[in-house]
Design a protein around this motif. Structure first.
Motif, short mmCIF file in Angstrom:
data_model
loop_
_atom_site.label_atom_id
_atom_site.label_comp_id
_atom_site.label_asym_id
_atom_site.label_seq_id
_atom_site.Cartn_x
_atom_site.Cartn_y
_atom_site.Cartn_z
N GLN A 131 -0.07 17.42 -23.50
CA GLN A 131 -0.65 18.53 -24.26
C GLN A 131 -1.86 17.99 -25.01
OE1 GLN A 131 2.87 19.74 -26.52
NE2 GLN A 131 2.98 21.62 -25.29
N THR A 132 -3.04 18.26 -24.54
CA THR A 132 -4.27 17.72 -25.14
C THR A 132 -4.73 18.53 -26.32
OG1 THR A 132 -5.55 19.01 -23.54
CG2 THR A 132 -5.00 16.74 -22.95
N ASN A 133 -4.41 19.81 -26.40
CA ASN A 133 -4.86 20.67 -27.50
C ASN A 133 -3.70 20.91 -28.45
OD1 ASN A 133 -7.42 20.90 -26.38
ND2 ASN A 133 -6.79 22.64 -25.10
N GLY A 134 -3.74 20.29 -29.63
CA GLY A 134 -2.68 20.50 -30.62
C GLY A 134 -2.84 21.86 -31.29
N SER B 196 -0.04 25.28 -42.87
CA SER B 196 -0.99 24.80 -43.89
C SER B 196 -2.40 24.64 -43.36
CB SER B 196 -0.51 23.45 -44.45
OG SER B 196 -0.47 22.49 -43.41
N GLY B 197 -2.59 24.86 -42.07
CA GLY B 197 -3.92 24.77 -41.49
C GLY B 197 -4.25 23.42 -40.90
N THR B 198 -3.35 22.47 -40.98
CA THR B 198 -3.60 21.16 -40.39
C THR B 198 -3.24 21.17 -38.90
OG1 THR B 198 -1.40 20.40 -40.94
CG2 THR B 198 -3.14 19.99 -42.58
N LYS B 199 -3.93 20.39 -38.09
CA LYS B 199 -3.68 20.32 -36.65
C LYS B 199 -2.56 19.34 -36.33
CE LYS B 199 -8.24 21.59 -34.91
NZ LYS B 199 -9.35 21.20 -34.02
N ARG B 200 -1.72 19.74 -35.43
CA ARG B 200 -0.64 18.87 -34.99
C ARG B 200 -1.16 17.88 -33.94
NH1 ARG B 200 4.03 23.51 -34.09
NH2 ARG B 200 4.27 24.07 -36.31
N GLN B 201 -0.51 16.78 -33.90
CA GLN B 201 -0.91 15.76 -32.94
C GLN B 201 -0.50 16.18 -31.52
OE1 GLN B 201 -2.64 12.97 -33.47
NE2 GLN B 201 -2.82 13.40 -35.68
N ALA B 202 -1.37 15.85 -30.53
CA ALA B 202 -1.05 16.10 -29.12
C ALA B 202 0.14 15.24 -28.71
CB ALA B 202 -2.25 15.80 -28.23
N SER B 203 0.99 15.78 -27.87
CA SER B 203 2.21 15.08 -27.47
C SER B 203 2.35 15.07 -25.95
CB SER B 203 3.44 15.75 -28.10
OG SER B 203 3.53 17.10 -27.67
N ASN B 204 3.08 14.04 -25.44
CA ASN B 204 3.40 13.94 -24.02
C ASN B 204 4.86 14.29 -23.81
OD1 ASN B 204 0.80 13.06 -23.49
ND2 ASN B 204 1.36 10.89 -23.67
N GLU C 53 -3.07 25.66 -16.60
CA GLU C 53 -2.78 25.47 -18.03
C GLU C 53 -2.20 26.73 -18.65
OE1 GLU C 53 -5.00 23.95 -22.12
OE2 GLU C 53 -6.07 23.92 -20.22
N ASP C 54 -2.62 27.91 -18.17
CA ASP C 54 -2.08 29.15 -18.74
C ASP C 54 -0.63 29.39 -18.32
OD1 ASP C 54 -2.49 29.66 -16.10
OD2 ASP C 54 -3.92 31.30 -16.36
N SER C 55 -0.11 28.60 -17.41
CA SER C 55 1.29 28.71 -16.99
C SER C 55 2.15 27.62 -17.62
CB SER C 55 1.40 28.63 -15.46
OG SER C 55 0.68 29.66 -14.83
N LEU C 56 1.63 26.95 -18.67
CA LEU C 56 2.33 25.81 -19.24
C LEU C 56 3.69 26.20 -19.80
CD1 LEU C 56 2.36 22.84 -20.03
CD2 LEU C 56 1.15 23.45 -22.14
N GLN C 57 3.78 27.32 -20.47
CA GLN C 57 5.06 27.72 -21.06
C GLN C 57 6.12 27.98 -19.98
OE1 GLN C 57 5.71 27.53 -24.29
NE2 GLN C 57 3.60 26.78 -24.55
N GLU C 58 5.71 28.67 -18.90
CA GLU C 58 6.65 28.90 -17.80
C GLU C 58 7.02 27.57 -17.13
OE1 GLU C 58 8.29 31.43 -16.72
OE2 GLU C 58 7.45 32.90 -18.12
N THR C 59 6.02 26.66 -17.05
CA THR C 59 6.30 25.35 -16.46
C THR C 59 7.32 24.59 -17.29
OG1 THR C 59 4.08 25.26 -15.51
CG2 THR C 59 5.25 23.17 -15.77
N LEU C 60 7.16 24.59 -18.60
CA LEU C 60 8.11 23.91 -19.48
C LEU C 60 9.50 24.53 -19.37
CD1 LEU C 60 5.92 23.38 -22.69
CD2 LEU C 60 6.73 21.63 -21.08
N SER C 61 9.55 25.87 -19.29
CA SER C 61 10.84 26.55 -19.16
C SER C 61 11.53 26.14 -17.86
CB SER C 61 10.63 28.06 -19.20
OG SER C 61 11.86 28.73 -19.01
#
Length: 644
Positions: A327-330, A335-343, A614-622
């Protein structure tokens, strides 16, 4: 005196006849003699001899010399007749021999017998010729005796003539009679002289004939030598042929012993091969059990030419068993802070990157297909969102072999293996069916009759009245298949009848679960073994969220039924993973139909197909999380299906 003259004339007639016949025969023998000439000559002499013997002899007794001469001539003629007859028989025998059919070159024994018979005939002809020569020499001696007798008769006639001349002086009448008698004696003298000349001529002819017979004898001797030489050569050839036959007989006997020994060795090897086949089945089953009864493969669909501008999810593949989603885009927090990208790593039995071919994918499941021939129930199904490549994985493009999916490749392997197992005594009966579950309704994809026929799933009952661990579908068309080409035509027909529709996720989305089932029944006539297995190849309908599919109306109902059946499939796998006492197979038609393929008496494999978009990422994770949960299931040891 008159009676004496008459008797002399009667005696001259048959002698002249014989003389003419003899002279004619001698003239004929000066010419080249053939079998027909010899036969005609013998016939002529026989006729004249018969005429001579039947002529009446004169009753007077005043000519003893002439009667003796006539007897000698008759005896000579009678001696000549049998020789002519023998020569006639000889000629016919030789002619008939020359007209006999020629024997074949390989008939050595027959040719040797012909040679021996021909040599015997030539020896007989030679003996007869020698007898003929002796007869002619005897006739020559007789003719010379006749000449001496005639000379004596001539002297007696001269003395009688002188006596008559002295008596003429005494009696004129006696003188006249004596003169007449003298004239007759002179005539007789002339006749005797003529006969003497004729006898001389006949003697010359006899000499010529003897010379001719000697030449023929020399020729026959040469022919006999030639025949003897050929006979010896034939005997040598015959001996060589016998030696060759004996050698060939010994060689054939040795070859027969070798063939018998080889046959015994082949029989031992075949027996050993059957034993090794049984061992292989056990070891193969043990290997499949060690890999897990429910195995999960992940396959990533390659990007399509139409997706050149579409953002793709970054994925990493490690050791052919791990897939990592980056996940390259956190996302932003509250609070408005960006989360770190994760693998996000996921582990499966096998991971196929986008570059994997259909052949590479099938090579990993080919051993599982072999288990069907060994008597186990096997289920291979494809799970994933709409547009992730499930149908391509299972069916592929039938127009080219490189793009064949798992179903046609599995059928090709089944037929190929069945042919190899025939030498080990195995014979298989294969029956195929193809159906789809659309909105919780079963539809027969191979049916050509009424499409409104209802199909129900029922538990199979054995001959003893007990329920078997198998289900059957009523009114479902079953086709006996005997070649991969026949399966291809069935797939074409099912593909045309399957329910598809366009959604926001896929322009040609499968709106039903398709199930291809192949039931194999095997018998081994040598070992008496029997087995029965079922191969189920399932292409599940695409999972998708209603918010993304944009389904309304009939598409909305289809999506709800699809998601419900997939949820029930997940519930079944959860119950199997938790080892619950009750597994809710009957909550949906899909799980009820596949209960014998995903339960404890089967070997299962699930393809989880994911999209690189990339737009199918949620279905892919599921899909990946669902596949991970299935991969943790342990349903126990699979058992062979017993024939009812």
């Amino acid at each position: 005196m008159n009676s004496k003259a008459n008797a002399s004339r009667k005696l001259k007639q048959p002698i002249a006849v014989v003389r003419r016949a003899t002279m004619a025969t001698c003239r004929d023998e000066r010419k080249p003699q053939t079998s027909g000439t010899l036969n005609s000559r013998a016939s002529s002499i026989n006729k004249h001899t018969a005429a001579l013997t039947t002529t009446k002899r004169p009753a007077t007794t005043t000519q003893p010399t002439q009667q003796k001469s006539l007897k000698r001539q008759n005896s000579n003629t009678e001696n000549m007749a049998p020789a002519a007859k023998v020569r006639k028989g000889e000629t016919v025998t030789v002619a008939n021999k020359k007209g006999a059919p020629k024997r074949a070159a390989w008939d050595y024994k027959g040719r040797m017998e012909d040679m021996e018979e021909y040599m015997t005939t030539l020896k007989s002809i030679q003996q007869e010729s020698i007898q003929r020569i002796e007869t002619l020499e005897s006739q020559k001696d007789q003719l010379q005796g006749n000449v001496v007798l005639k000379e004596k008769e001539k002297e007696e006639a001269s003395a009688l003539s002188k006596e008559l001349q002295s008596r003429l002086e005494e009696k004129s009448l006696v003188e006249r009679e004596l003169r007449e008698e003298l004239g007759r004696e002179r005539e007789e003298k002339d006749r005797v002289e003529r006969e003497n000349e004729e006898y001389k001529f006949e003697s010359e002819l006899a000499k010529n004939e003897i010379k001719t017979l000697k030449q023929r004898l020399s020729t026959m001797t040469t022919e006999i030598l030639t025949v003897n030489t050929e006979l010896e050569a034939t005997k040598v050839s015959f001996k060589k042929a016998n030696d060759e036959i004996e050698r060939q007989s010994v060689l054939i006997s040795e070859l027969q012993n070798t063939v018998k020994s080889r046959e015994e060795t082949i029989e031992e090897l075949e027996c050993k091969l059957r034993e090794e086949e049984t061992t292989r089945r056990k070891l193969h089953n043990a290997v499949q059990e060690l890999k897990g009864n429910i195995r999960v493969f992940c396959r990533v669909r390659p990007s399509l030419p139409t997706e050149a501008d579409v953002p793709l999810t970054k994925m990493e593949f490690e050791n052919d068993t791990n897939v990592v989603l980056c996940q390259t885009n956190g996302s932003e927090s509250i609070s408005g802070t960006k989360r770190q990208a994760s693998n996000l790593p996921f582990n499966f039995d096998k991971v196929f990157p986008p570059v994997s071919s259909q052949e590479t994918v099938f090579s990993e499941i080919s051993q599982l297909v072999q288990s069907v021939l060994d008597g186990y129930n096997v289920c291979i199904f494809a799970y994933g969102q709409t547009g992730s490549g499930k149908t391509f994985t299972m069916e592929g493009d039938l127009s080219e072999r490189e793009t064949w999916g798992m179903i046609p490749r599995a059928m090709e392997q089944v037929f190929y293996t069945c042919e190899n197992l025939e030498s080990k005594g195995w014979k298989y009966d294969m029956k195929a069916s193809f159906l789809e579950i659309y909105n919780e309704t079963i539809r027969d994809l191979l049916a050509t009759g009424d499409p409104n026929v209802k199909h129900e799933i029922k538990q199979v009952v054995t001959n003893t009245g007990k329920q078997a661990n198998d289900v059957d579908v009523t009114n479902l068309k079953t086709v006996t298949v005997k070649s991969p080409n026949q399966v291809s035509s069935l797939l074409h027909k099912a593909y045309e009848n399957r329910a598809v529709a366009a959604t926001n996720c896929n322009e040609r989305s499968s709106r039903s679960h398709s199930v291809f089932r192949l039931k194999l029944t095997g018998n081994n006539d040598i070992t008496g073994e029997q087995c029965q297995g079922t191969l189920s190849l399932v292409d599940l309908a695409g999972s998708e969220r209603l918010s993304q599919s944009g389904s309304t109306g009939a598409r909305l109902k289809e999506t709800q039924n699809i998601n419900k059946s997939l949820s029930n499939l997940g519930i079944v796998f959860n119950a199997l993973a938790n080892k619950d006492s009750h597994v809710p197979y009957r909550n949906s038609k899909l799980t009820y139909l596949l209960q014998n393929s995903i339960g404890g008496n089967s070997k299962s494999l699930m393809f989880v197909n994911i999209s690189p978009r990339e737009d199918s990422l949620q279905e892919t994770l599921s899909s990946l999380r669902f596949a991970t949960k299935v991969n943790t299931c342990n349903i126990g040891t699979a058992q062979k299906v017993k024939r009812n």
